[in-house]
Design an enzyme around this catalytic site. Structure first.
Site, mmCIF file in Angstrom:
data_model
loop_
_atom_site.group_PDB
_atom_site.id
_atom_site.type_symbol
_atom_site.label_atom_id
_atom_site.label_comp_id
_atom_site.label_asym_id
_atom_site.label_seq_id
_atom_site.Cartn_x
_atom_site.Cartn_y
_atom_site.Cartn_z
ATOM 1 N N HIS A 107 -3.455 -5.290 0.885
ATOM 2 C CA HIS A 107 -2.855 -5.644 2.176
ATOM 3 C C HIS A 107 -2.949 -7.143 2.434
ATOM 4 C CE1 HIS A 107 -2.464 -1.548 4.043
ATOM 5 N NE2 HIS A 107 -3.376 -1.261 3.113
ATOM 6 N N CYS A 160 0.835 -1.202 0.000
ATOM 7 C CA CYS A 160 0.000 0.000 0.000
ATOM 8 C C CYS A 160 0.876 1.261 0.000
ATOM 9 C CB CYS A 160 -0.987 -0.031 1.163
ATOM 10 S SG CYS A 160 -2.353 1.154 0.999
ATOM 11 N N GLU A 204 -1.426 -8.757 4.731
ATOM 12 C CA GLU A 204 -1.307 -9.028 6.169
ATOM 13 C C GLU A 204 -2.629 -8.931 6.907
ATOM 14 O OE1 GLU A 204 -1.637 -4.703 6.096
ATOM 15 O OE2 GLU A 204 -0.628 -6.153 4.800
#
Length: 385
Positions: free
Chosen positions: A275, A161, A277
């Site tokens: 993202h 990002c 994660e």
């Protein structure tokens, strides 16, 4: 744009599984065979650790990833932070994390670069202009990564990002290359370019076929950004076009198309606007983060890809004491998910907070002295024996 469901690889895997099943059916479950197989696995593990035999690639079995901190929310004044989901991401694939503070001196940033095996530039919200601490640190790390690889030292870097946006500015040398997009809290599918769909990208080729299919057909890429990189910005900037291959595109709420995955043509540098994660490690009810088991697999496999790249690098701390000083285990995460912070970043379950570089150095020295004091009685007892 080309969308591939990866059916051929899936069919091939099924065929191989069936073949393996047939082989197992006609092979007696002999103890001697099991012992031989176990011995072969142990030999393979030792071989990879010691440099390999028969052409096997040498691997670093103690990889360490440097993660860049940033200023602002949710960190208190006079501190920077790293969301713990990025630490968990690399740990989930068998690596450890080292914080690289965005306000550290160039000398300290380079020292830490030489001790880690890869760099992760996380998401967030920072000023991406030269002269700003976060961007200047990212620029230095990008330059060090390129220099290392040019000298034959395989060193990976991945941006998420904000990290992808910072990479774009750093490579293009144009701080106005980004555009505005309406993609905050917008989990989306990815539209693969021909380069990725045809198997010519390191990033997507490293992911299992079912993960690639899910990323194309389901909203498992967690998009959460207000800025991004237009396809035309890559095409119109000679530095970007020469440096990066665009691997996927995505669409914001109003139909604007942006680059969502890219990788360097000649370097182990990759970036996702989405993202990976968050799927497994962020749980705020304020965001529509995908938590389906297949979405969790996306997190796991992206982590596996990046850490497997880091295992090809052999940077290391100068000593065990230095390694212990560098690791993020010297700092305890804070449970930020139970609070509401003002500002853009309010969706982290846990965050690590670090004092600014001078105080960080002082506190780290105090922690080192405390460890040495704890070891002193045991060392004295061993000497007496």
């Amino acid at each position: 744009m080309h969308r591939s469901r990866q059916t051929a690889p899936a069919l091939l895997l099924c065929a191989l599984a069936a073949l393996a099943g047939c082989a197992a059916a006609v092979r007696p479950p002999a103890v001697a065979q099991a012992q031989a197989a176990a011995g072969a696995l142990q030999l393979e593990s030792r071989s990879k650790h010691s440099g390999g035999k028969g052409g096997e690639e040498k691997l670093n079995l103690r990889p360490i990833i440097g993660i860049v901190s940033q200023l602002g929310d949710p960190a208190p004044k006079g501190h920077s932070y790293i969301a713990s989901s990025y630490v968990k991401l690399v740990e989930s694939a068998g690596a450890r994390a080292v914080p690289i503070l965005c306000d550290m001196s160039k000398e300290e940033v380079e020292r830490r670069f030489k001790a880690v095996n890869g760099i992760l530039i996380p998401g967030g919200a920072q000023d991406l202009r030269p002269g700003q601490p976060f961007f200047d640190t990212v620029q230095q790390l990008v330059d060090l990564t390129i220099e290392a690889n040019d000298n034959g030292n395989y060193f990976p870097l991945h941006g998420v990002c904000l990290g992808m946006e910072a990479l774009s500015v750093a490579v293009s040398r144009n701080h106005s290359i980004l555009s505005d997009y309406d993609s905050e809290n917008l989990p989306s599918p990815l539209f693969l370019t021909d380069i990725a769909a045809s198997g010519r990208s390191r990033f997507f080729s490293a992911l299992p076929p079912q993960v690639v299919e899910h990323l194309q057909t389901r909203p498992y890429a967690m998009e959460n950004h207000a800025h991004g990189l237009a396809w035309t910005a890559v095409e119109e900037n000679p530095r970007m076009k020469e440096f990066f291959d665009v691997l996927s595109l995505s669409v914001d709420r109003v139909g604007k198309v942006y680059v969502s995955t890219m990788e360097a043509k000649k370097y182990p540098i990759s970036a996702t606007q989405w993202h990976p994660e968050k799927n497994a490690f962020e749980w705020t009810p304020d965001k529509d983060i995908p938590h389906h088991p297949d979405a969790i697999e996306v997190t796991q496999e992206v982590a596996n890809f990046f850490v497997s790249e880091a295992r090809r690098n052999f940077h290391a701390p100068a000593s065990q004491d230095e390694e212990e000083d560098l690791l993020i285990y010297n700092w305890a995460p804070s449970y930020t998910g139970k609070h509401k912070y003002k500002g853009e970043e309010v969706d982290f379950v846990e965050s690590y907070f670090f004092p600014l570089a001078p105080e960080f150095k002082r506190q780290l020295a105090a922690k080192r002295q405390a460890r040495q004091a704890q070891r002193a009685p045991a060392a004295a007892a061993a000497a007496e024996e």
